[in-house]
Scaffold this active site. Structure first.
Site, PDB file in Angstrom:
ATOM      1  N   GLY A  89       0.823  -1.217   0.000  1.00  0.00           N
ATOM      2  CA  GLY A  89       0.000   0.000   0.000  1.00  0.00           C
ATOM      3  C   GLY A  89       0.847   1.254   0.000  1.00  0.00           C
ATOM      4  N   ARG A  92       3.816   6.116   1.852  1.00  0.00           N
ATOM      5  CA  ARG A  92       4.265   7.510   1.965  1.00  0.00           C
ATOM      6  C   ARG A  92       3.726   8.326   0.801  1.00  0.00           C
ATOM      7  NH1 ARG A  92      10.265   7.845  -0.374  1.00  0.00           N
ATOM      8  NH2 ARG A  92      10.185   6.061  -1.744  1.00  0.00           N
ATOM      9  N   LYS A 112       4.091  12.351  -2.944  1.00  0.00           N
ATOM     10  CA  LYS A 112       4.928  11.238  -2.467  1.00  0.00           C
ATOM     11  C   LYS A 112       5.888  11.802  -1.419  1.00  0.00           C
ATOM     12  CE  LYS A 112       7.843   7.641  -4.568  1.00  0.00           C
ATOM     13  NZ  LYS A 112       8.362   7.144  -5.849  1.00  0.00           N
ATOM     14  N   GLY A 125       7.058   7.646   6.271  1.00  0.00           N
ATOM     15  CA  GLY A 125       6.108   8.300   5.368  1.00  0.00           C
ATOM     16  C   GLY A 125       6.704   9.487   4.622  1.00  0.00           C
ATOM     17  N   ARG A 176       3.534  13.680  -8.192  1.00  0.00           N
ATOM     18  CA  ARG A 176       3.609  12.794  -9.353  1.00  0.00           C
ATOM     19  C   ARG A 176       2.280  12.836 -10.096  1.00  0.00           C
ATOM     20  NH1 ARG A 176       5.692   6.817  -8.316  1.00  0.00           N
ATOM     21  NH2 ARG A 176       3.839   6.495  -7.074  1.00  0.00           N
ATOM     22  N   ASP A 252       4.533  -4.560  -7.389  1.00  0.00           N
ATOM     23  CA  ASP A 252       3.894  -3.338  -6.878  1.00  0.00           C
ATOM     24  C   ASP A 252       4.443  -2.102  -7.579  1.00  0.00           C
ATOM     25  OD1 ASP A 252       6.126  -4.403  -5.239  1.00  0.00           O
ATOM     26  OD2 ASP A 252       6.080  -2.418  -4.332  1.00  0.00           O
ATOM     27  N   ASN A 253       5.485  -2.281  -8.361  1.00  0.00           N
ATOM     28  CA  ASN A 253       6.048  -1.151  -9.116  1.00  0.00           C
ATOM     29  C   ASN A 253       5.772  -1.301 -10.606  1.00  0.00           C
ATOM     30  OD1 ASN A 253       7.024  -0.049  -6.752  1.00  0.00           O
ATOM     31  ND2 ASN A 253       9.037  -0.989  -6.954  1.00  0.00           N
ATOM     32  N   ASP A 262       7.614   4.482 -10.341  1.00  0.00           N
ATOM     33  CA  ASP A 262       8.463   4.256  -9.165  1.00  0.00           C
ATOM     34  C   ASP A 262       9.946   4.233  -9.514  1.00  0.00           C
ATOM     35  OD1 ASP A 262       6.410   4.458  -7.465  1.00  0.00           O
ATOM     36  OD2 ASP A 262       6.391   2.387  -6.789  1.00  0.00           O
TER      37      ASP A 262
HETATM   38  P1  AMP Z   1       9.194   1.028  -3.048  1.00  0.00           P
HETATM   39  O1  AMP Z   1      10.274   0.020  -2.929  1.00  0.00           O
HETATM   40  O2  AMP Z   1       9.640   2.457  -2.934  1.00  0.00           O
HETATM   41  O3  AMP Z   1       8.330   0.813  -4.241  1.00  0.00           O
HETATM   42  O4  AMP Z   1       8.263   0.853  -1.742  1.00  0.00           O
HETATM   43  C1  AMP Z   1       7.769  -0.379  -1.327  1.00  0.00           C
HETATM   44  C2  AMP Z   1       6.785  -0.173  -0.200  1.00  0.00           C
HETATM   45  O5  AMP Z   1       7.399   0.494   0.899  1.00  0.00           O
HETATM   46  C3  AMP Z   1       5.574   0.664  -0.559  1.00  0.00           C
HETATM   47  O6  AMP Z   1       4.461   0.138   0.134  1.00  0.00           O
HETATM   48  C4  AMP Z   1       5.935   2.029  -0.030  1.00  0.00           C
HETATM   49  O7  AMP Z   1       4.801   2.812   0.248  1.00  0.00           O
HETATM   50  C5  AMP Z   1       6.686   1.672   1.238  1.00  0.00           C
HETATM   51  N1  AMP Z   1       7.636   2.730   1.635  1.00  0.00           N
HETATM   52  C6  AMP Z   1       8.789   3.065   1.015  1.00  0.00           C
HETATM   53  N2  AMP Z   1       9.411   4.067   1.670  1.00  0.00           N
HETATM   54  C7  AMP Z   1       8.631   4.385   2.729  1.00  0.00           C
HETATM   55  C8  AMP Z   1       8.726   5.339   3.802  1.00  0.00           C
HETATM   56  N3  AMP Z   1       9.756   6.179   3.918  1.00  0.00           N
HETATM   57  N4  AMP Z   1       7.729   5.361   4.713  1.00  0.00           N
HETATM   58  C9  AMP Z   1       6.679   4.524   4.616  1.00  0.00           C
HETATM   59  N5  AMP Z   1       6.534   3.605   3.657  1.00  0.00           N
HETATM   60  C10 AMP Z   1       7.498   3.521   2.726  1.00  0.00           C
HETATM   61 MG    MG Z   2       6.795   1.351  -5.153  1.00  0.00          MG
END
Ligand code: AMP
Ligand code: MG
Length: 494
Positions: A89, A92, A112, A125, A176, A252-253, A262
């Site tokens: 989900g 952030r 973001k 976040g 974004r 998820d990306n 992403d």
């Molecule tokens: P990503 O690898 O950036 O695509 O993120 C994978 C997951 O980690 C997603 O659910 C993001 O929302 C969550 N996420 C990444 N960075 C943060 C952060 N600094 N705080 C909270 N959730 C994060």
């Molecule tokens: Mg992502």
């Protein structure tokens, strides 16, 4: 004088409650507008001219909501490096809503780095300035290269520190803009919960929003699988044609809209080598340059699995139908890739032997580690002059194999009898002179982070906005990194 801000709507927020969680952005201490993409703002009717920076910063920093916004964080799951995580989900990110662009298309506006959400798990976040600027720069460079991608509308400094690896660094928020934020992982979220009615609602939403033609198919959800797979095949072929390495191709990306999404530890390859990887978290090279088509194929198989219950009530039949589509993916990728290579080589017709011709050049480049971008860019000159003074020959330490190859290429070109000037022109439209070279990106980000100096960033951004133009005075930006400038690792910085 203040202009007006577009009124937002939010079609995703009209889906059932378990698709998302309503979540306000957390206000920040001192929002400051660092970057604002005025041409994009105009295209999407976001804000009319005359809007002052301070007002934009309060909106795009999350302190003031634009009219009509219904901020939500979307639920999704995902396979991360092959392992299924049932709940990820927007940890952030907050979707403010949608605006209608000039062509009447809905475009998501998402913040973001705008604070914790119920999906944040252990994260704060927030986003650090470096990764925000990186996504701003690279996503816009991808757009200038003609590759489907989410866009960057703004970067706002929060005036608050974020803590990464025990260090306090400046925080920022990226705005974004996307055709949509539904991911393969959004489907997996409901599939993992056995919620077929939600799967159907999500599929209908995506069909209505992105693929209305597929809605009329005999089996709309199978048609959805097919069109998403075709878009991904074509997208990854486009990445491969410019040396782009996404770096975190988790499900998820992967957006079902077919846009690149992403931008974490993404980077562009310099010396041609299919094993190239930059991402520090991609330890085993799962998402290295040459493995991207396989990774996309694997993700599409996960998408197919998620859709099975709504493809056909008979489980066996559903598998047969889905497998047929998944099995077609490599063929779709191969033809998209070959079409891209033909264009890079200045060929307009399709002939037997083209694949071998393209592969032979890549093999020589791999053996001699020549710069991917520069080799193809100089090949445009070789289309004009037979003596190859300004062609790629000088890039090869041992040019024998290249000399052999260029004869084969010239004879293939001759079979099309196009005027050399026309041929070179067409090649220059697909072989960029300028890509976001990692050392340049790093230099620009460091100047901004360490010295609050945004001039290098602005100059690089401007060069990358016209990647196919010669820009004679900007040639240093076309050069590969010197050995001591080379950047070998990139970090997602979350
Ligand atoms: P990503 O690898 O950036 O695509 O993120 C994978 C997951 O980690 C997603 O659910 C993001 O929302 C969550 N996420 C990444 N960075 C943060 C952060 N600094 N705080 C909270 N959730 C994060
Ligand atoms: Mg992502």
């Amino acid at each position: 004088m203040n202009g007006a801000i577009a009124s937002f709507s939010n079609s995703f927020a009209s889906l059932p409650a378990h698709f998302f969680i309503r979540q306000q952005p957390t206000p920040v201490a001192k929002p400051r507008l660092l970057m604002f993409n005025r041409p994009l703002a105009e295209d999407i009717g976001f804000a009319s001219n005359g809007f002052d920076d301070a007002t934009l910063a309060t909106i795009l920093g999350g302190n003031v909501l634009p009219p009509g916004a219904e901020p939500i964080s979307m639920a999704y799951a995902g396979h991360q490096f092959g392992t299924f995580v049932p709940q990820l989900g927007d940890g952030r990110a907050i979707l403010l809503g949608e605006v209608l662009d000039r062509s009447g298309t809905r475009r998501d506006i998402q913040l973001k780095g705008s604070g914790r959400t119920p999906f944040s798990r252990r994260g704060d976040g927030r986003a650090a300035l470096g990764p925000v600027l990186r996504e701003y720069l690279v996503s816009e460079a991808m757009h200038a290269l003609g590759i489907p991608t989410t866009r960057a509308l703004a970067a706002v400094a929060t005036g608050e520190p974020v803590y990464r690896d025990g260090e306090a660094i400046p925080g920022a928020i990226l705005t974004r803009v996307a055709a949509g934020h539904v991911r393969v992982g959004t489907f997996e979220y409901f599939a993992a919960r056995g919620n077929n009615s939600a799967l159907r609602q999500l599929a209908d939403y995506v069909l209505d929003r992105h693929y209305p033609a597929a809605r009329d198919a005999e089996r709309p959800y199978l048609a959805l699988l097919k069109v998403v797979a075709e878009r991904q095949a074509s997208l990854v072929a486009r990445w491969m044609s410019v040396g782009f390495i996404h770096g975190v191709m988790n499900t998820d990306n992967m957006a079902v809209s077919g846009e690149t999404i992403d931008f974490g530890p993404c980077a562009f390859m310099e010396a041609y080598d299919p094993a190239t990887r930059f991402s520090a978290i991609d330890q085993f090279g799962r998402y290295c340059f040459g493995n991207q088509p396989n990774a996309a194929h694997w993700n599409i198989a996960r998408f197919a699995e998620a859709l099975l219950p709504i493809i056909d009530p008979d489980a066996k039949r559903a598998v047969e139908l889905a497998e047929e589509v998944v099995a077609a993916f490599p063929g779709w990728f191969d033809s998209a890739w070959l079409a891209g290579m033909r264009a890079k080589l200045g060929l307009v017709t399709a002939q037997d032997g083209d694949l071998e011709l393209a592969q032979a050049l890549l093999d020589i480049m791999a053996a001699q580690q020549t710069d991917f971008t520069l080799t193809f860019r100089r090949l445009c000159n070789a289309a004009l002059a037979v003596n190859d003074v300004s062609g790629p020959r000088a890039l090869f330490p041992e040019p024998g194999a290249y000399d052999h190859w260029i004869l084969a290429w010239r004879s293939r070109l001759a079979s099309e009898a196009r005027h050399p000037e026309v041929c070179a022109q067409s090649m220059r439209k697909v072989n960029p002179a300028f890509i976001p070279r990692n050392h340049r990106v790093e230099q620009a980000l460091n100047a901004a982070i360490e010295r609050d100096d945004f001039a290098p960033f602005a100059e690089l951004f401007s060069v990358l906005s016209r990647p196919f133009d010669e820009q004679i005075d900007k040639m240093p930006y076309a050069a590969p990194a010197l050995p001591d400038e080379r950047v070998s690792r990139t970090f997602c910085g979350t």
